[in-house]
Design a protein around this motif. Structure first.
Motif, PDB file in Angstrom:
ATOM      1  N   GLN A 166      43.644  32.075  51.121  1.00 31.20           N
ATOM      2  CA  GLN A 166      44.097  32.159  49.741  1.00 31.20           C
ATOM      3  C   GLN A 166      43.000  32.788  48.892  1.00 31.20           C
ATOM      4  OE1 GLN A 166      45.241  28.460  48.066  1.00 31.20           O
ATOM      5  NE2 GLN A 166      45.876  29.340  46.118  1.00 31.20           N
ATOM      6  N   GLU A 167      43.351  33.893  48.299  1.00 34.98           N
ATOM      7  CA  GLU A 167      42.371  34.631  47.520  1.00 34.98           C
ATOM      8  C   GLU A 167      42.001  33.842  46.286  1.00 34.98           C
ATOM      9  OE1 GLU A 167      42.310  39.242  47.417  1.00 34.98           O
ATOM     10  OE2 GLU A 167      43.387  38.565  45.643  1.00 34.98           O
ATOM     11  N   GLN A 168      40.708  33.713  46.046  1.00 35.47           N
ATOM     12  CA  GLN A 168      40.247  32.947  44.902  1.00 35.47           C
ATOM     13  C   GLN A 168      39.677  33.824  43.811  1.00 35.47           C
ATOM     14  OE1 GLN A 168      40.866  29.868  44.702  1.00 35.47           O
ATOM     15  NE2 GLN A 168      40.994  28.998  46.765  1.00 35.47           N
ATOM     16  N   LEU A 169      39.024  34.907  44.212  1.00 35.66           N
ATOM     17  CA  LEU A 169      38.428  35.843  43.271  1.00 35.66           C
ATOM     18  C   LEU A 169      38.945  37.241  43.572  1.00 35.66           C
ATOM     19  CD1 LEU A 169      34.736  34.557  43.439  1.00 35.66           C
ATOM     20  CD2 LEU A 169      36.412  34.076  41.653  1.00 35.66           C
ATOM     21  N   VAL A 170      39.180  38.002  42.542  1.00 34.76           N
ATOM     22  CA  VAL A 170      39.702  39.350  42.695  1.00 34.76           C
ATOM     23  C   VAL A 170      38.707  40.334  42.095  1.00 34.76           C
ATOM     24  CG1 VAL A 170      41.602  40.906  42.191  1.00 34.76           C
ATOM     25  CG2 VAL A 170      42.055  38.468  42.571  1.00 34.76           C
ATOM     26  N   GLU A 171      38.267  41.271  42.928  1.00 36.37           N
ATOM     27  CA  GLU A 171      37.325  42.282  42.468  1.00 36.37           C
ATOM     28  C   GLU A 171      38.041  43.618  42.304  1.00 36.37           C
ATOM     29  OE1 GLU A 171      34.345  40.316  45.661  1.00 36.37           O
ATOM     30  OE2 GLU A 171      36.267  41.319  45.937  1.00 36.37           O
ATOM     31  N   SER A 172      37.464  44.466  41.482  1.00 38.20           N
ATOM     32  CA  SER A 172      37.962  45.827  41.327  1.00 38.20           C
ATOM     33  C   SER A 172      36.830  46.700  40.810  1.00 38.20           C
ATOM     34  CB  SER A 172      39.155  45.869  40.361  1.00 38.20           C
ATOM     35  OG  SER A 172      38.765  45.420  39.074  1.00 38.20           O
ATOM     36  N   GLY A 173      37.027  48.011  40.883  1.00 42.14           N
ATOM     37  CA  GLY A 173      36.076  48.932  40.285  1.00 42.14           C
ATOM     38  C   GLY A 173      35.210  49.711  41.249  1.00 42.14           C
ATOM     39  N   GLY A 174      35.322  49.441  42.533  1.00 44.60           N
ATOM     40  CA  GLY A 174      34.533  50.202  43.481  1.00 44.60           C
ATOM     41  C   GLY A 174      35.048  51.626  43.609  1.00 44.60           C
ATOM     42  N   GLY A 175      34.306  52.438  44.364  1.00 50.76           N
ATOM     43  CA  GLY A 175      34.741  53.814  44.561  1.00 50.76           C
ATOM     44  C   GLY A 175      33.620  54.676  45.084  1.00 50.76           C
ATOM     45  N   ALA A 225      37.409  38.453  38.646  1.00 48.40           N
ATOM     46  CA  ALA A 225      38.049  37.369  37.906  1.00 48.40           C
ATOM     47  C   ALA A 225      38.727  36.422  38.889  1.00 48.40           C
ATOM     48  CB  ALA A 225      39.075  37.919  36.920  1.00 48.40           C
ATOM     49  N   PRO A 226      38.769  35.148  38.583  1.00 42.37           N
ATOM     50  CA  PRO A 226      39.472  34.203  39.449  1.00 42.37           C
ATOM     51  C   PRO A 226      40.960  34.513  39.475  1.00 42.37           C
ATOM     52  CG  PRO A 226      38.000  33.048  37.952  1.00 42.37           C
ATOM     53  CD  PRO A 226      38.084  34.454  37.491  1.00 42.37           C
ATOM     54  N   SER A 227      41.579  34.286  40.607  1.00 51.66           N
ATOM     55  CA  SER A 227      43.019  34.519  40.717  1.00 51.66           C
ATOM     56  C   SER A 227      43.803  33.438  39.994  1.00 51.66           C
ATOM     57  CB  SER A 227      43.427  34.592  42.191  1.00 51.66           C
ATOM     58  OG  SER A 227      43.063  33.391  42.858  1.00 51.66           O
ATOM     59  N   ALA A 243      36.545  34.748  27.489  1.00 53.49           N
ATOM     60  CA  ALA A 243      37.976  34.729  27.175  1.00 53.49           C
ATOM     61  C   ALA A 243      38.817  35.112  28.383  1.00 53.49           C
ATOM     62  CB  ALA A 243      38.257  35.669  26.007  1.00 53.49           C
ATOM     63  N   LYS A 244      38.304  36.028  29.183  1.00 48.37           N
ATOM     64  CA  LYS A 244      39.020  36.479  30.367  1.00 48.37           C
ATOM     65  C   LYS A 244      38.561  35.764  31.624  1.00 48.37           C
ATOM     66  CE  LYS A 244      39.815  41.130  28.534  1.00 48.37           C
ATOM     67  NZ  LYS A 244      39.605  42.584  28.755  1.00 48.37           N
ATOM     68  N   ASN A 245      37.544  34.909  31.469  1.00 45.93           N
ATOM     69  CA  ASN A 245      36.972  34.229  32.631  1.00 45.93           C
ATOM     70  C   ASN A 245      36.558  35.237  33.690  1.00 45.93           C
ATOM     71  OD1 ASN A 245      36.131  31.857  33.879  1.00 45.93           O
ATOM     72  ND2 ASN A 245      38.059  31.567  34.970  1.00 45.93           N
ATOM     73  N   ALA A 246      36.042  36.373  33.237  1.00 45.28           N
ATOM     74  CA  ALA A 246      35.714  37.471  34.136  1.00 45.28           C
ATOM     75  C   ALA A 246      34.228  37.780  34.095  1.00 45.28           C
ATOM     76  CB  ALA A 246      36.500  38.720  33.744  1.00 45.28           C
ATOM     77  N   VAL A 247      33.767  38.394  35.141  1.00 47.16           N
ATOM     78  CA  VAL A 247      32.372  38.806  35.257  1.00 47.16           C
ATOM     79  C   VAL A 247      32.342  40.269  35.666  1.00 47.16           C
ATOM     80  CG1 VAL A 247      30.239  38.459  36.558  1.00 47.16           C
ATOM     81  CG2 VAL A 247      31.560  36.495  35.810  1.00 47.16           C
ATOM     82  N   TYR A 285      33.498  30.063  46.398  1.00 51.75           N
ATOM     83  CA  TYR A 285      34.632  30.977  46.431  1.00 51.75           C
ATOM     84  C   TYR A 285      34.124  32.418  46.499  1.00 51.75           C
ATOM     85  CZ  TYR A 285      36.967  26.812  44.604  1.00 51.75           C
ATOM     86  OH  TYR A 285      37.429  25.535  44.425  1.00 51.75           O
ATOM     87  N   TRP A 286      34.865  33.242  47.225  1.00 51.53           N
ATOM     88  CA  TRP A 286      34.478  34.636  47.407  1.00 51.53           C
ATOM     89  C   TRP A 286      35.671  35.539  47.166  1.00 51.53           C
ATOM     90  CZ3 TRP A 286      29.565  36.420  48.744  1.00 51.53           C
ATOM     91  CH2 TRP A 286      28.630  35.422  49.030  1.00 51.53           C
TER      92      TRP A 286
END
Length: 124
Positions: free
Chosen positions: A1-10, A23-25, A75-79, A113-114
């Motif tokens: 079960q995915e707990q954290l969702v990353e984006s932005g690589g490339g 951000a947490p799922s 506010a977004k609980n994001a890093v 969590y990862w």
């Protein structure tokens, strides 16, 4: 079960920039420290940076100091991890991880969590 969702690589050329997001799922996931780690092919996972939820204190690996900036949005609980002046040696899969207040923030086994990881490739 995915707990954290990353984006932005490339893929980016040396000297370029990327911004990773995490951000947490589920919003009910609590954390005290959020960290970024990376793992290059054939190498061990290594610490990159971490930020505390309260007080937003930050720590960085020597390789990240002066080039990377970790920040959070409560506010977004994001890093986020802003990476500037990227080098080919920064090429790796980058993971965000959440620590619930135990152990050393520099050690991966202190995190509960990862995320699934996001690939960053820097061409020379």
């Amino acid at each position: 079960q995915e707990q954290l969702v990353e984006s932005g690589g490339g893929l980016v050329q040396a000297g370029g920039s990327l911004r990773l997001s995490c951000a947490p799922s589920r919003r009910t996931l609590t954390w005290y420290v959020m960290g970024w780690f990376r793992q290059a092919p054939g190498k061990e996972r290594e610490f990159v940076a971490a930020i505390s939820r309260i007080g937003t204190s930050t720590v960085y690996a020597d390789a990240a100091k002066g080039r990377f900036t970790i920040s959070s949005d409560s506010a977004k609980n994001a890093v986020y991890l802003q990476m500037n002046n990227l080098k080919p040696e920064d090429t790796a899969v980058y993971y965000c991880a959440a620590n619930r207040g135990r152990g050393s923030v520099y050690q991966g086994n202190s995190y509960d969590y990862w995320g699934q990881g996001t690939q960053v490739t820097v061409s020379s």
